[in-house]
Design a protein around this motif. Structure first.
Motif, PDB file in Angstrom:
ATOM      1  N   VAL A 116      51.335  60.809  94.579  1.00 14.61           N
ATOM      2  CA  VAL A 116      51.081  61.784  95.645  1.00 14.61           C
ATOM      3  C   VAL A 116      49.857  62.632  95.320  1.00 14.61           C
ATOM      4  N   SER A 117      49.716  63.052  94.067  1.00 15.61           N
ATOM      5  CA  SER A 117      48.600  63.927  93.714  1.00 15.61           C
ATOM      6  C   SER A 117      47.261  63.204  93.844  1.00 15.61           C
ATOM      7  N   ILE A 118      47.222  61.930  93.481  1.00 20.47           N
ATOM      8  CA  ILE A 118      45.967  61.178  93.603  1.00 20.47           C
ATOM      9  C   ILE A 118      45.568  61.046  95.068  1.00 20.47           C
ATOM     10  N   LEU A 119      46.517  60.667  95.924  1.00 18.84           N
ATOM     11  CA  LEU A 119      46.197  60.526  97.350  1.00 18.84           C
ATOM     12  C   LEU A 119      45.791  61.860  97.973  1.00 18.84           C
ATOM     13  N   THR A 120      46.278  62.963  97.396  1.00 17.59           N
ATOM     14  CA  THR A 120      45.976  64.286  97.947  1.00 17.59           C
ATOM     15  C   THR A 120      44.591  64.779  97.540  1.00 17.59           C
ATOM     16  N   VAL A 121      44.224  64.595  96.272  1.00 17.39           N
ATOM     17  CA  VAL A 121      42.981  65.213  95.775  1.00 17.39           C
ATOM     18  C   VAL A 121      41.801  64.251  95.703  1.00 17.39           C
ATOM     19  N   LEU A 139      48.095  48.721  83.591  1.00 16.82           N
ATOM     20  CA  LEU A 139      46.986  48.429  84.499  1.00 16.82           C
ATOM     21  C   LEU A 139      46.507  49.693  85.212  1.00 16.82           C
ATOM     22  N   SER A 140      47.442  50.579  85.572  1.00 15.07           N
ATOM     23  CA  SER A 140      47.064  51.835  86.213  1.00 15.07           C
ATOM     24  C   SER A 140      46.222  52.694  85.275  1.00 15.07           C
ATOM     25  N   PHE A 141      46.605  52.725  84.002  1.00 16.99           N
ATOM     26  CA  PHE A 141      45.805  53.465  83.014  1.00 16.99           C
ATOM     27  C   PHE A 141      44.395  52.894  82.929  1.00 16.99           C
ATOM     28  N   ALA A 142      44.282  51.558  82.911  1.00 18.30           N
ATOM     29  CA  ALA A 142      42.957  50.930  82.867  1.00 18.30           C
ATOM     30  C   ALA A 142      42.134  51.306  84.096  1.00 18.30           C
ATOM     31  N   CYS A 143      42.783  51.402  85.250  1.00 15.68           N
ATOM     32  CA  CYS A 143      42.064  51.758  86.479  1.00 15.68           C
ATOM     33  C   CYS A 143      41.570  53.199  86.456  1.00 15.68           C
ATOM     34  N   THR A 144      42.301  54.090  85.762  1.00 21.49           N
ATOM     35  CA  THR A 144      41.802  55.466  85.655  1.00 21.49           C
ATOM     36  C   THR A 144      40.548  55.516  84.790  1.00 21.49           C
ATOM     37  N   LEU A 145      40.430  54.644  83.784  1.00 28.30           N
ATOM     38  CA  LEU A 145      39.183  54.555  83.016  1.00 28.30           C
ATOM     39  C   LEU A 145      38.042  54.089  83.914  1.00 28.30           C
ATOM     40  N   TRP A 146      38.328  53.125  84.783  1.00 28.83           N
ATOM     41  CA  TRP A 146      37.352  52.635  85.766  1.00 28.83           C
ATOM     42  C   TRP A 146      36.901  53.793  86.666  1.00 28.83           C
ATOM     43  N   LEU A 147      37.855  54.583  87.156  1.00 28.01           N
ATOM     44  CA  LEU A 147      37.513  55.717  88.028  1.00 28.01           C
ATOM     45  C   LEU A 147      36.764  56.813  87.272  1.00 28.01           C
ATOM     46  N   ALA A 153      66.120  55.398  81.823  1.00 25.50           N
ATOM     47  CA  ALA A 153      64.826  54.723  81.735  1.00 25.50           C
ATOM     48  C   ALA A 153      64.092  54.628  83.076  1.00 25.50           C
ATOM     49  N   PRO A 154      64.735  54.141  84.165  1.00 31.91           N
ATOM     50  CA  PRO A 154      63.994  54.080  85.432  1.00 31.91           C
ATOM     51  C   PRO A 154      63.505  55.452  85.891  1.00 31.91           C
ATOM     52  N   ALA A 155      64.333  56.487  85.706  1.00 30.38           N
ATOM     53  CA  ALA A 155      63.956  57.835  86.133  1.00 30.38           C
ATOM     54  C   ALA A 155      62.809  58.378  85.295  1.00 30.38           C
ATOM     55  N   ALA A 156      62.806  58.078  83.990  1.00 27.26           N
ATOM     56  CA  ALA A 156      61.740  58.572  83.123  1.00 27.26           C
ATOM     57  C   ALA A 156      60.382  58.052  83.589  1.00 27.26           C
ATOM     58  N   GLY A 157      60.309  56.753  83.888  1.00 28.01           N
ATOM     59  CA  GLY A 157      59.059  56.204  84.400  1.00 28.01           C
ATOM     60  C   GLY A 157      58.720  56.739  85.781  1.00 28.01           C
ATOM     61  N   TRP A 158      59.752  56.908  86.619  1.00 25.85           N
ATOM     62  CA  TRP A 158      59.542  57.358  87.999  1.00 25.85           C
ATOM     63  C   TRP A 158      58.940  58.755  88.049  1.00 25.85           C
ATOM     64  N   LEU A 159      59.284  59.612  87.095  1.00 23.52           N
ATOM     65  CA  LEU A 159      58.704  60.951  87.025  1.00 23.52           C
ATOM     66  C   LEU A 159      57.180  60.876  86.947  1.00 23.52           C
ATOM     67  N   PHE A 160      56.662  60.028  86.059  1.00 21.20           N
ATOM     68  CA  PHE A 160      55.218  59.950  85.867  1.00 21.20           C
ATOM     69  C   PHE A 160      54.532  59.203  87.005  1.00 21.20           C
ATOM     70  N   TYR A 161      55.228  58.254  87.624  1.00 24.35           N
ATOM     71  CA  TYR A 161      54.662  57.563  88.792  1.00 24.35           C
ATOM     72  C   TYR A 161      54.500  58.528  89.961  1.00 24.35           C
ATOM     73  N   THR A 162      55.563  59.290  90.269  1.00 22.58           N
ATOM     74  CA  THR A 162      55.486  60.192  91.422  1.00 22.58           C
ATOM     75  C   THR A 162      54.515  61.338  91.161  1.00 22.58           C
ATOM     76  N   PHE A 163      54.427  61.803  89.928  1.00 15.13           N
ATOM     77  CA  PHE A 163      53.437  62.819  89.568  1.00 15.13           C
ATOM     78  C   PHE A 163      52.039  62.357  89.959  1.00 15.13           C
ATOM     79  N   SER A 164      51.757  61.093  89.735  1.00 14.74           N
ATOM     80  CA  SER A 164      50.410  60.570  89.949  1.00 14.74           C
ATOM     81  C   SER A 164      50.156  60.148  91.385  1.00 14.74           C
ATOM     82  N   LEU A 222      41.621  61.904  84.031  1.00 17.83           N
ATOM     83  CA  LEU A 222      42.223  62.295  82.759  1.00 17.83           C
ATOM     84  C   LEU A 222      43.714  62.569  82.913  1.00 17.83           C
ATOM     85  N   LEU A 223      44.092  63.426  83.879  1.00 14.28           N
ATOM     86  CA  LEU A 223      45.497  63.758  84.068  1.00 14.28           C
ATOM     87  C   LEU A 223      46.310  62.563  84.544  1.00 14.28           C
ATOM     88  N   ALA A 224      45.750  61.797  85.501  1.00 14.44           N
ATOM     89  CA  ALA A 224      46.454  60.610  85.975  1.00 14.44           C
ATOM     90  C   ALA A 224      46.616  59.592  84.851  1.00 14.44           C
TER      91      ALA A 224
END
Length: 386
Positions: free
Chosen positions: A228-233, A281-289, A215-226, A363-365
């Motif tokens: 680093v990529s968000i800060l980069t692009v 909350l992160s999903f809600a913030c992507t709607l804001w963005l 369970a912790p790793a499953a969530g961590w996959l989607f957190y790390t995907f988002s 959308l992707l985030a």
């Protein structure tokens, strides 16, 4: 189970984690300076950064087996000494082939630290303090990158990359010396696990079939995907006059929320519940963005929401898994999934932006955060029905 937390020792283990994060960051923050040292490298230079991550993808779970077999104190100290030796070797600025080989060795050192250190922190923390200590551990990447950007890059610019590599080697050796005197071996929690190709395959199946270990790793996959990529692009979409301020403030906001609101919530809610709140909350913030592209407040709110995921994910490992061996497996799975997320997140985001423009970013985030939330909801429901 310990009744009193040894906070100085926990801080020292966190300091070792900063050294492990710097194994990534020391190259990332000076990447643009390396072509002067290796002018013939071309695109191959990218492997100087990514080889550490590839090692984590391939051997993340195996690292949990190895660390449990050779014991946590020995594994951590060996990894620190290896990391020190590798950095001092890199300070010689060896030929590119040897530099790449050294990064593979550094990847092994990094893996052992990020598996052993949080396992030791969990065992050395009283249950009432575990949310705090593991949330602190969860800040190690953000803090290390901030310190490297503030002090490491100017050092390399003034004295050359070799000065930064030498400073990192000395740092790792210092923590190896201190922890060798302060850190005691954990009592065995069972027979040492077998380490072989067959056992590695079995433990992968065991972990990813287990709703507790995975369970912790499953969530961590989607957190790390988002993350680093968000800060980069994201930078080109923030107003130029605010870009530097917001990009510097986002990791700090994530750490502040993790260490304040995150720690408070962990005293009243389960770690998995806090992680799910962070994903929502992160999903809600992507709607804001999406509605307000590059809005500074939305960027800071998103970073804060991701801070809840950051610390609580590490706290979920000991909450869901009893015993050091199981926790080492959980931390190994997090290392593996985190390296996959870090490796694929930015390329996927860049391809999305090239195909669909800015809309691809929220959308992707947003889909990644929603997937993280759904993964935790599904695994929690499966645990309840077992």
């Amino acid at each position: 189970m310990t009744e009193r937390t040894d906070f100085p020792l926990v801080l020292a283990l966190w300091g070792a984690g900063l050294g492990a994060a710097a194994q990534y960051g020391k190259v990332s923050v000076i990447y643009d300076l390396l072509p002067a040292t290796y002018p013939e490298a071309g695109a191959t230079l990218g492997f100087v950064v990514s080889l550490v991550g590839f090692v984590g993808i391939l051997f993340g779970v195996v690292a949990g087996l190895l660390v449990a077999r050779i014991r946590y104190r020995r594994a951590l100290l060996s990894a620190l000494w290896l990391g020190a030796a590798v950095s001092l070797f890199q300070a010689l600025l060896p030929p590119l082939s040897w530099m790449l080989a050294s990064r593979v060795a550094e990847g092994l050192s990094h893996l052992a630290i990020v598996v052993a250190a949080p396992t030791l922190i969990a065992q050395l923390s009283a249950e009432r303090d575990r949310g705090l200590t593991l949330t602190l551990w969860g800040t190690f990447f953000g803090v290390a990158f901030a310190l490297l950007a503030f002090a490491g890059r100017p050092l390399a610019q003034a004295l050359g990359p070799e000065a930064l590599f030498a400073a990192h080697g000395a740092y790792m050796a210092l923590f190896a010396l201190y922890l060798s005197r302060r850190l005691k071996s954990l009592p065995p929690s069972g027979p040492p696990p077998e380490v072989s190709l067959a056992s590695a395959l079995r433990v992968h199946l065991t972990i990813y079939r287990s709703t507790h270990l995975s369970a912790p790793a499953a969530g961590w996959l989607f957190y790390t995907f988002s993350f680093v990529s968000i800060l980069t692009v994201l930078p080109p979409y923030i107003a130029p006059e605010l870009r530097g301020l917001i990009l510097g403030a986002m990791p700090i906001m994530s750490i502040l929320v993790s260490m304040t609101l995150g720690v408070y919530l962990l005293r009243h809610l389960s770690a998995v519940a806090v992680v799910m709140l962070g994903f929502g909350l992160s999903f809600a913030c992507t709607l804001w963005l999406y509605l307000l592209p590059g809005d500074p407040l939305a960027c800071l709110a998103l970073a804060g929401a991701m801070g809840l995921i950051q610390g609580a994910s590490f706290a979920a490992v000991p909450q869901l898994n009893r015993g050091a061996a199981a926790q080492a497996q959980g931390n190994g799975a997090m290392a593996q999934m985190g390296n996959i997320g870090n490796t694929v997140g930015t390329p996927v985001m860049a391809l999305g932006l090239a195909a669909a423009g800015y809309a691809a970013l929220p959308l992707l985030a947003g889909l990644a955060f929603l997937a993280g939330l759904l993964a935790h909801l599904t695994l929690r429901q499966m645990r309840r029905s077992q």
